[in-house]
Design a protein around this motif. Structure first.
Motif, PDB file in Angstrom:
ATOM      1  N   UNK A   1      33.497  42.246  38.312  1.00  0.00           N
ATOM      2  CA  UNK A   1      34.380  41.200  38.457  1.00  0.00           C
ATOM      3  C   UNK A   1      33.813  39.587  38.190  1.00  0.00           C
ATOM      4  N   UNK A   2      34.338  39.062  37.325  1.00  0.00           N
ATOM      5  CA  UNK A   2      33.984  37.808  37.075  1.00  0.00           C
ATOM      6  C   UNK A   2      34.903  36.725  37.793  1.00  0.00           C
TER       7      UNK A   2
ATOM      8  N   UNK B   1      24.246  44.125  43.348  1.00  0.00           N
ATOM      9  CA  UNK B   1      24.850  45.180  43.379  1.00  0.00           C
ATOM     10  C   UNK B   1      25.939  45.367  41.942  1.00  0.00           C
ATOM     11  N   UNK B   2      25.619  44.429  41.248  1.00  0.00           N
ATOM     12  CA  UNK B   2      26.443  44.580  40.088  1.00  0.00           C
ATOM     13  C   UNK B   2      27.953  44.190  40.113  1.00  0.00           C
ATOM     14  N   UNK B   3      28.388  43.956  41.071  1.00  0.00           N
ATOM     15  CA  UNK B   3      29.865  43.893  41.491  1.00  0.00           C
ATOM     16  C   UNK B   3      30.248  42.518  40.748  1.00  0.00           C
ATOM     17  N   UNK B   4      29.574  41.322  41.137  1.00  0.00           N
ATOM     18  CA  UNK B   4      30.234  39.911  41.124  1.00  0.00           C
ATOM     19  C   UNK B   4      29.242  39.215  40.247  1.00  0.00           C
ATOM     20  N   UNK B   5      30.019  38.781  39.103  1.00  0.00           N
ATOM     21  CA  UNK B   5      29.289  37.481  38.223  1.00  0.00           C
ATOM     22  C   UNK B   5      29.915  36.213  38.596  1.00  0.00           C
ATOM     23  N   UNK B   6      29.485  35.348  39.128  1.00  0.00           N
ATOM     24  CA  UNK B   6      29.773  33.812  39.364  1.00  0.00           C
ATOM     25  C   UNK B   6      29.911  32.909  38.271  1.00  0.00           C
ATOM     26  N   UNK B   7      30.655  32.156  38.091  1.00  0.00           N
ATOM     27  CA  UNK B   7      30.619  30.964  37.066  1.00  0.00           C
ATOM     28  C   UNK B   7      31.416  29.838  37.216  1.00  0.00           C
TER      29      UNK B   7
ATOM     30  N   UNK C   1      39.770  35.735  39.104  1.00  0.00           N
ATOM     31  CA  UNK C   1      38.910  36.879  39.065  1.00  0.00           C
ATOM     32  C   UNK C   1      39.235  37.571  37.800  1.00  0.00           C
ATOM     33  N   UNK C   2      38.515  37.905  36.978  1.00  0.00           N
ATOM     34  CA  UNK C   2      38.485  38.519  35.476  1.00  0.00           C
ATOM     35  C   UNK C   2      40.288  37.868  34.802  1.00  0.00           C
ATOM     36  N   UNK C   3      40.090  36.633  35.017  1.00  0.00           N
ATOM     37  CA  UNK C   3      41.136  35.857  34.262  1.00  0.00           C
ATOM     38  C   UNK C   3      42.547  35.581  35.278  1.00  0.00           C
ATOM     39  N   UNK C   4      42.756  36.584  36.298  1.00  0.00           N
ATOM     40  CA  UNK C   4      43.706  36.524  37.234  1.00  0.00           C
ATOM     41  C   UNK C   4      43.764  35.541  38.316  1.00  0.00           C
TER      42      UNK C   4
ATOM     43  N   UNK D   1      39.245  45.709  36.316  1.00  0.00           N
ATOM     44  CA  UNK D   1      37.836  45.310  36.170  1.00  0.00           C
ATOM     45  C   UNK D   1      37.793  44.581  34.742  1.00  0.00           C
ATOM     46  N   UNK D   2      36.412  43.792  34.607  1.00  0.00           N
ATOM     47  CA  UNK D   2      36.312  43.037  33.613  1.00  0.00           C
ATOM     48  C   UNK D   2      36.255  43.826  32.186  1.00  0.00           C
ATOM     49  N   UNK D   3      35.872  45.140  32.083  1.00  0.00           N
ATOM     50  CA  UNK D   3      36.076  46.087  31.179  1.00  0.00           C
ATOM     51  C   UNK D   3      37.273  46.350  30.751  1.00  0.00           C
ATOM     52  N   UNK D   4      38.135  46.661  31.630  1.00  0.00           N
ATOM     53  CA  UNK D   4      39.489  46.968  31.568  1.00  0.00           C
ATOM     54  C   UNK D   4      40.307  45.747  31.118  1.00  0.00           C
TER      55      UNK D   4
END
Ligand code: FES
Length: 365
Positions: free
Chosen positions: A79-80, A115-121, A137-140, A173-176
């Motif tokens: 999740x970005x 944990x690889x779950x969240x990237x913050x920006x 979150x993932x552009x939503x 998810x970000x990949x989706x």
């Protein structure tokens, strides 16, 4: 062995086929999203893949991939989380939201939790200033967030939940999301069944309605459609358009007086342009000249323009506007000629040469 599967290659071919054959490099942006959907970022292998399928070199692909912030250059979390810290959101508390999340998650800008779950920006205006402070979150969108609300969202994500965005489709998810950004529909059941525009988005619409302005057929409550629904609607619209196609033109009906017919007179079709009709409505008495308000005059000359030889017209235009070639705008013919004459004279004086030729405009001395 390539990390990209045959399915990805098939999708790449599908993306490239959307563009004209001699414009295939236009497919680069969706292709970068496609490779990002595989690995969560645009890896060196992803750059190589894009270069290979488009016949570009890696430097060309890399130049594009590093220009846009949506293409990530290192592995990114599921999740970005982007927090707007631009002016409007900032004065409403956006920076406080960002700082709270950074401290709670133990990461800074463009960093990912262990944990690889969240990237913050932090983001520069997410185009939702009327809902500030906002985060995505993932552009939503999550609108009008405060520090506690933002913490609640990230904690739910880390616990495996998928909190509902304030508007728009359901979280993925970000990949989706990268698959969708590559131009493929979200096939999850009811993926786009929720959300809709919020009141601030519709404020302009409401004001327009109050003033009697409307767009025919526009319904703000139209739900976002799934791909199947959209395909069905497109097929139905195509069928309606086919059915509504006018029949071949019939023989024009001549006035009764001319034909001697006793059939009722048929009004000739009104083929006047909207401008002419507007002018006639405004000045029904053609004999009374009424001055137009400044800037509102509607042309009423219905004389058809004389047919033009397009090629001759183009040649005449080109002859009248020689390329300046000296950094000055084209079309400055007199100025260009004067400059070239001066340059030619100066050249002849310096070289002691014969007649000089001014190259830019073909002017000879
Ligand atoms: S300033 Fe935050 S969305 Fe525009």
């Amino acid at each position: 062995m390539s990390v990209f599967t045959e399915e990805t290659r098939e999708r790449a071919r599908e993306i490239i086929a959307r563009y004209p054959a001699d414009r295939s490099r236009s497919a680069l942006l969706p292709l970068l999203h496609l490779v990002q959907s595989e690995e969560g970022y645009v890896s060196p292998a992803g750059v190589e893949f894009c270069a290979e399928v488009l016949g570009l070199n890696k430097a060309q692909v890399g130049a594009v991939a590093t220009f846009y912030t949506m293409y990530k250059r290192k592995p990114t979390g599921d999740y970005l989380v982007s927090v707007c810290t631009n002016t409007m959101c900032n004065v409403l508390g956006g920076q406080e939201v960002y700082d709270t999340l950074a401290e709670h998650l133990g990461v800074g800008h463009d960093e990912t939790t262990a944990d690889g779950k969240i990237t913050l920006e932090h983001a520069e205006c997410l185009a939702a200033c009327d809902y500030g402070p906002v985060m995505t979150v993932n552009y939503d969108f999550f609108d009008n967030v405060d520090p506690q609300g933002a913490l609640g969202v990230v904690e739910e994500l880390r616990a495996g939940g998928r909190p509902m965005p304030t508007r728009g489709a359901r979280l993925c998810t970000l990949k989706e999301m990268a698959v969708q950004l590559a131009g493929f529909a979200d096939e999850r059941d009811a993926a786009v069944a929720d959300g809709g525009p919020g009141e601030p988005t519709l404020r302009g619409l409401r004001l327009a309605e109050q003033h009697g302005i409307s767009v025919p057929g526009f319904d703000p409550n139209t739900p976002i459609r799934s791909k199947a629904e959209a395909d069905k609607a497109a097929a139905e619209a195509k069928a309606r358009a086919e059915a509504a196609k006018p029949a071949p033109a019939a023989e024009p009906v001549r006035p009764a007086a001319a034909t001697g017919s006793t059939a009722p007179d048929v009004k000739a079709p009104d083929d006047k342009s909207p401008q002419i009709r507007t002018a006639e409505t405004r000045q029904p008495d053609a004999g009374t000249a009424v001055a137009d308000a400044p800037g509102t005059k509607v042309p009423t000359d219905t004389t058809a323009p004389a047919p033009r030889d397009a090629q001759a017209a183009e040649s005449a235009g080109a002859a009248a506007n020689p390329p300046a070639g000296d950094g000055k705008p084209a079309g400055d013919e007199a100025g260009a000629q004067q400059r070239n004459l001066k340059e030619a004279e100066a050249g002849a004086g310096a070289n002691g040469a014969g007649p000089a030729v001014a190259s830019e405009t073909g002017v000879q001395k």
